[in-house]
Scaffold this motif. Structure first.
Motif, short mmCIF file in Angstrom:
data_model
loop_
_atom_site.label_atom_id
_atom_site.label_comp_id
_atom_site.label_asym_id
_atom_site.label_seq_id
_atom_site.Cartn_x
_atom_site.Cartn_y
_atom_site.Cartn_z
N TYR A 1 0.82 -1.21 0.00
CA TYR A 1 0.00 0.00 0.00
C TYR A 1 0.85 1.26 0.00
N LYS B 1 -4.81 3.25 9.05
CA LYS B 1 -4.87 2.36 7.89
C LYS B 1 -4.28 1.00 8.23
N THR C 1 -6.61 -1.06 10.18
CA THR C 1 -7.63 -1.67 9.33
C THR C 1 -7.14 -3.02 8.80
#
Length: 658
Positions: free
Chosen positions: A84, A269, A272
């Motif tokens: 990511y 993030k 998550t």
């Protein structure tokens, strides 16, 4: 018989190349083991990612350093973070083995607070808990004003999760706030609830721990002996065994984002990803949720739980009285802070009533900047070209280690030694108040004081014991603290806060004002608190949202503005930065990449260079290119281009400093 393994070397490799290499061993090794490998002509370390088949080429042997250093879920998380955030796997792995050492030492015990007082849930809290337990969703936004009982909801859920044999992670934005939080959880869970946890089953993990203390906590979490973990952002990389609940307190805080080095991850993030790996419940908690999380909630991507202000029996929490006033706390020429008579009288009365006053200031130290009295030139850091700040007897750069004595410093333009402070910081306000009100007991809550454990503990102890009359601090004082005696909050200069060029400045700035005002009128106070905002622009529309105490209305307005400009959450921003010790090669490379992006991908994205000239940070020149994409998905051909950028480029996904 030889076994074969894919190993990730603990070094930075080009993004376009494979980050896993095949090695062999005569012994059976587990995924996550720390091993020594030959890489080229060097001996380095690496982590086993998976077992594999014999390749059609000869392999080098590996030797074991530590069996099962990382768990399988940590391995999976490392892959997700590397992908990511466009970061080499070797750089990501360092986040998981940070501070790892052979020696293990338990961190010093934090003394428990007073005996826990049983809390009766409000109707709204009972309804929220029932909804959470009933829904199949795992991600939630817990949205409610200060003193709405959000923490109590998390504590009830944490108790049930731990009773079921799983672990709980509570993330906090600041170390200072973490010390405050762990005492609350110790008060609640050590011998006071069904859990009856021991102090060894609750831990606070943060970057200021000694290596031996950090290793001790990591090993106890890995073995499952630590059940409840309070942590700053690095806590998402800990070796959990059975994680059942993650709660991110003050989720809007920018300190959850890594600013200085790659990977430029955001703990929200990464949490998550962690929630998905463990199927754990994830809560984003705030009185002023971020635009991004609120938008996700409106789109049903995460479940929205709204709580009103508490109303239980005689306890009714009122919003503070907020007054926006013309600036009058300056001496002429805007050089120094001055406490006017009216405010001085009000603070004196509060001191006599043993009530607390807090000042929110943009800058620590003596001033916002230092200027030459003769030619008005601002004193800049020779390395970073950023304004120097007056800290005690030095002029100091907050971006690098440069400092110079205030006695020997001189103007870079005219050579004058006549340098003066411009504006004010936490220390200069403390000095002025100390002169005007010598009887006042003042506590400074800024980085200069919070970085040292002894001063940090003393500040907390003094606040809790009621021996402090006035708190003066930066944004830290507005985040999550429970000050029952706080009756007056003051922002002496609303225009002095940095970051106005960032698209999210309004969101962060207003959130901090809401948070500060929310510290007033906590449960247990007299409910007569006020928040005073001194400004040169009382017509600023942001203050209208504040005085009407309506954060949600601001969020809706901000979403409309961002949608019109394709800004997050409707678009995606990446910042790519090139660093070099030499200026000429940097300028050529930045120009090459900018031209290629703007010509070949003009349909997919918008490209800009935010600074006209490269800037120097410490010993390196650097310049950034901003990439704005309409939509949240990065197009495949843009992705391929980013992966082929050279080693001197850094990619910051979802940057906060634009």
């Amino acid at each position: 018989m030889k076994k074969f393994y894919l190993v990730a070397p603990s070094i930075k490799l080009p993004l376009a190349k494979s980050h896993l290499f095949t090695y062999s061993s005569e012994q059976e090794l587990t995924v996550g083991s720390h091993v020594s490998i030959s890489f080229g002509f060097k001996k380095i370390t690496g982590i086993i990612f998976e077992k594999t088949k014999r390749p059609p080429y000869p392999t080098k042997n590996i030797s074991l350093i530590e069996e099962g250093l990382l768990t399988k879920n940590q391995i999976a998380l490392a892959r997700l973070v590397a992908e990511y955030y466009y970061c080499p796997l070797g750089s990501v792995l360092k986040l998981f083995v940070l501070k790892k050492t052979k020696k293990q030492t338990p961190p010093p015990k934090i003394k428990e607070r007073s005996v826990f007082k049983k809390i009766t849930l409000s109707v709204a809290q009972k309804k929220a808990l029932a909804t959470i337990k009933k829904t199949k969703k795992n991600e939630f936004l817990l949205f409610g004003p200060a003193s709405s009982g959000k923490t109590e909801i998390i504590m009830r859920l944490a108790e049930e999760i731990i009773l079921s044999g799983k672990q709980v992670l509570i993330l906090v934005p600041e170390i200072f706030l973490g010390h405050h939080e762990i005492k609350r959880y110790q008060e609640r869970f050590i011998d006071q609830s069904k859990l009856k946890l021991s102090s060894q089953e609750i831990a606070f993990y943060h970057s200021n721990l000694k290596n031996s203390e950090a290793t001790y906590i990591q090993e106890k979490i890995k073995s499952g002996k630590i059940k409840l973990i309070i942590a700053t952002r690095g806590g998402v990389f800990l070796p959990f065994q059975k994680l059942g609940l993650i709660a991110i307190d003050e989720e809007q805080a920018t300190s959850y984002k890594e600013w200085d080095s790659s990977p430029f991850y955001h703990a929200g993030k990464v949490a998550t990803f962690l929630s998905q790996l463990f199927s754990a419940k994830l809560f984003f908690i705030s009185a002023t949720p971020s635009v991004d999380k609120y938008y996700q909630a409106t789109q049903k991507k995460i479940f929205l739980i709204k709580l009103p202000a508490l109303k239980i029996d005689k306890l009714k929490v009122k919003p503070p009285v907020i007054e926006v006033l013309p600036s009058r706390l300056w001496l002429k020429d805007n050089f120094h802070f001055s406490l006017d008579r009216e405010l001085q009288k009000e603070i004196t009365n509060l001191i006599e009533q043993r009530e607390l006053t807090a000042f929110l200031v943009a800058q620590r130290g003596e001033s916002r900047s230092v200027i030459c009295q003769d030619c008005r030139t601002k004193l800049l850091c020779p390395n970073c070209k950023m304004p120097l700040n007056h800290i005690k007897n030095n002029f100091k750069c907050f971006h690098c280690s440069f400092k110079i004595s205030s006695l020997s410093a001189k103007c870079s333009k005219c050579g004058s030694f006549r340098l003066i402070d411009f504006g004010f910081g936490t220390q200069s306000i403390a000095d002025e108040i100390n002169t005007a009100l010598p009887q006042a007991k003042i506590a400074l809550v800024d980085q200069e004081n919070l970085n040292h454990s002894k001063s940090r503990q003393k500040i907390l102890s003094d606040i809790q014991s009621g021996t402090v009359d006035i708190l003066i601090g930066t944004y830290a004082i507005a985040k999550g603290f429970d000050f029952p005696k706080l009756s007056l909050a003051v922002v002496p200069d609303a225009e002095s806060f940095y970051g106005k060029s960032n698209y999210f400045f309004d969101e962060q700035y207003l959130a901090n004002l809401f948070q500060l005002a929310g510290r007033v009128n906590r449960p247990g106070s007299k409910q007569t608190g006020r928040c005073l905002i001194y400004t040169k622009n009382s017509n600023n529309l942001l203050f209208q949202f504040l005085t009407k105490w309506n954060w949600e209305k601001f969020l809706k307005q901000e979403l409309e503005n961002r949608q019109a400009l394709f800004l997050p959450p409707f678009g995606k921003i990446l910042k790519i930065t090139y660093k070099s010790s030499k200026l000429s090669p940097l300028e050529k490379e930045v120009k090459r990449v900018y031209n290629k992006l703007s010509s070949e991908f003009k349909k997919e994205l918008t490209v800009s260079i935010p600074t006209e000239k490269p800037q120097k940070r410490r010993t390196l020149f650097q310049q950034s290119i901003l990439i704005k994409i309409s939509g949240q998905k990065i197009p495949n051909k843009v992705n391929d281009f980013l992966l082929k950028l050279g080693a001197n480029w850094q990619i910051n996904v979802d940057p906060l400093d634009v």
